[in-house]
Write a protein that holds these residues in place. Structure first.
Motif, short mmCIF file in Angstrom:
data_model
loop_
_atom_site.label_atom_id
_atom_site.label_comp_id
_atom_site.label_asym_id
_atom_site.label_seq_id
_atom_site.Cartn_x
_atom_site.Cartn_y
_atom_site.Cartn_z
N GLY A 100 42.64 41.79 29.44
CA GLY A 100 42.62 41.54 28.03
C GLY A 100 42.54 40.13 27.64
N LEU A 101 42.16 39.16 28.60
CA LEU A 101 41.99 37.65 28.60
C LEU A 101 40.64 37.25 29.31
N ILE A 102 40.50 37.91 30.60
CA ILE A 102 39.32 37.43 31.34
C ILE A 102 38.68 38.58 31.73
N ASP A 103 37.09 38.31 31.81
CA ASP A 103 36.34 39.18 32.22
C ASP A 103 35.99 39.24 33.59
N ALA A 104 36.72 38.61 34.84
CA ALA A 104 36.11 38.58 36.02
C ALA A 104 36.77 39.81 37.06
N ARG A 105 35.85 40.29 37.70
CA ARG A 105 36.12 41.56 38.50
C ARG A 105 36.30 40.60 40.00
N HIS A 106 37.33 41.46 40.63
CA HIS A 106 37.66 40.82 41.98
C HIS A 106 37.24 42.06 42.81
N HIS A 107 36.26 41.69 43.73
CA HIS A 107 35.94 42.73 44.73
C HIS A 107 36.33 42.43 45.84
N LEU A 108 37.13 43.46 46.55
CA LEU A 108 38.05 43.30 47.84
C LEU A 108 37.17 44.00 48.96
N PHE A 109 37.22 43.54 50.10
CA PHE A 109 36.67 44.40 51.27
C PHE A 109 37.38 43.85 52.48
N TRP A 110 37.30 44.85 53.40
CA TRP A 110 37.76 44.69 54.63
C TRP A 110 36.87 45.08 55.96
N SER A 111 37.50 44.61 56.66
CA SER A 111 36.71 45.09 58.21
C SER A 111 37.75 45.41 59.25
N GLU A 112 37.25 45.86 60.11
CA GLU A 112 38.26 46.42 61.45
C GLU A 112 37.79 45.83 62.56
#
Length: 178
Positions: free
Chosen positions: A112-124
């Motif tokens: 509603g205020l910020i357009d940042a997308r946070h992309h989360l990744f993980w590894s084994e």
């Protein structure tokens, strides 16, 4: 019911973000001025080891004057691949180089205020390469049993919504059936 951004102008800008003012048309025809913040994408990464422990950082956030557990994260540099940025941030902030990263989720923490997308990744898997280059980002880095995550989130020990969402999803993916 859809709002329409008719026009937008920058009122402040630096290398991290832009603050813009938008002329927004509401469905009933009224207009309003709406400030918004334009940010670069954020890349986030962690690893879950064979003991179902997740690599976390304990850090203080001066803006909210709060302590909490987080995953390694940072902005994606111009021209940088998002997955590569996630791996870079994990290595710089933890001293661990992740194995092959898998997408976990993408969230918009405050759309509603910020357009940042946070992309989360993980590894084994991950390889320890030495003391973190950016050790000033956290007080410590620890392997935390994934089974503790729901209670940690409930107690407010993971205050950032993007981190809580990612950790709860990892908990579900790794431990839901066992």
């Amino acid at each position: 019911m859809q709002w329409t951004n008719l026009n937008e102008r920058t009122v402040y800008e630096n290398r991290w973000f832009r603050v813009n003012l938008a002329d927004v048309a509401l469905p009933d025809g009224r207009h309003l001025d709406h400030f918004l913040i334009r940010l670069r994408p954020v890349a986030v990464a962690t690893v879950v080891n064979t003991a179902n422990e997740v690599l976390l950082l304990w850090r203080h956030r001066f803006i909210t004057d709060s302590w909490g557990w987080e995953l390694a994260a940072g902005v994606v540099e111009d021209g940088e691949d998002i997955e590569a940025a996630a791996a870079r941030e994990m290595e710089e902030e933890t001293g661990w180089r992740p194995g092959p990263l898998k997408p976990l989720l993408t969230v918009e923490p405050a759309n509603g205020l910020i357009d940042a997308r946070h992309h989360l990744f993980w590894s084994e898997s991950a390889e320890y390469i030495g003391h973190p280059e950016d050790d000033f980002e956290s007080s410590r880095r620890e392997w935390v049993p994934l089974k503790l995550v729901p209670d940690m989130v409930a107690r407010g020990e993971v205050p950032a919504a993007n981190m809580a969402a990612g950790l709860l999803l990892l908990h579900h993916l790794r431990l839901a059936d066992g």
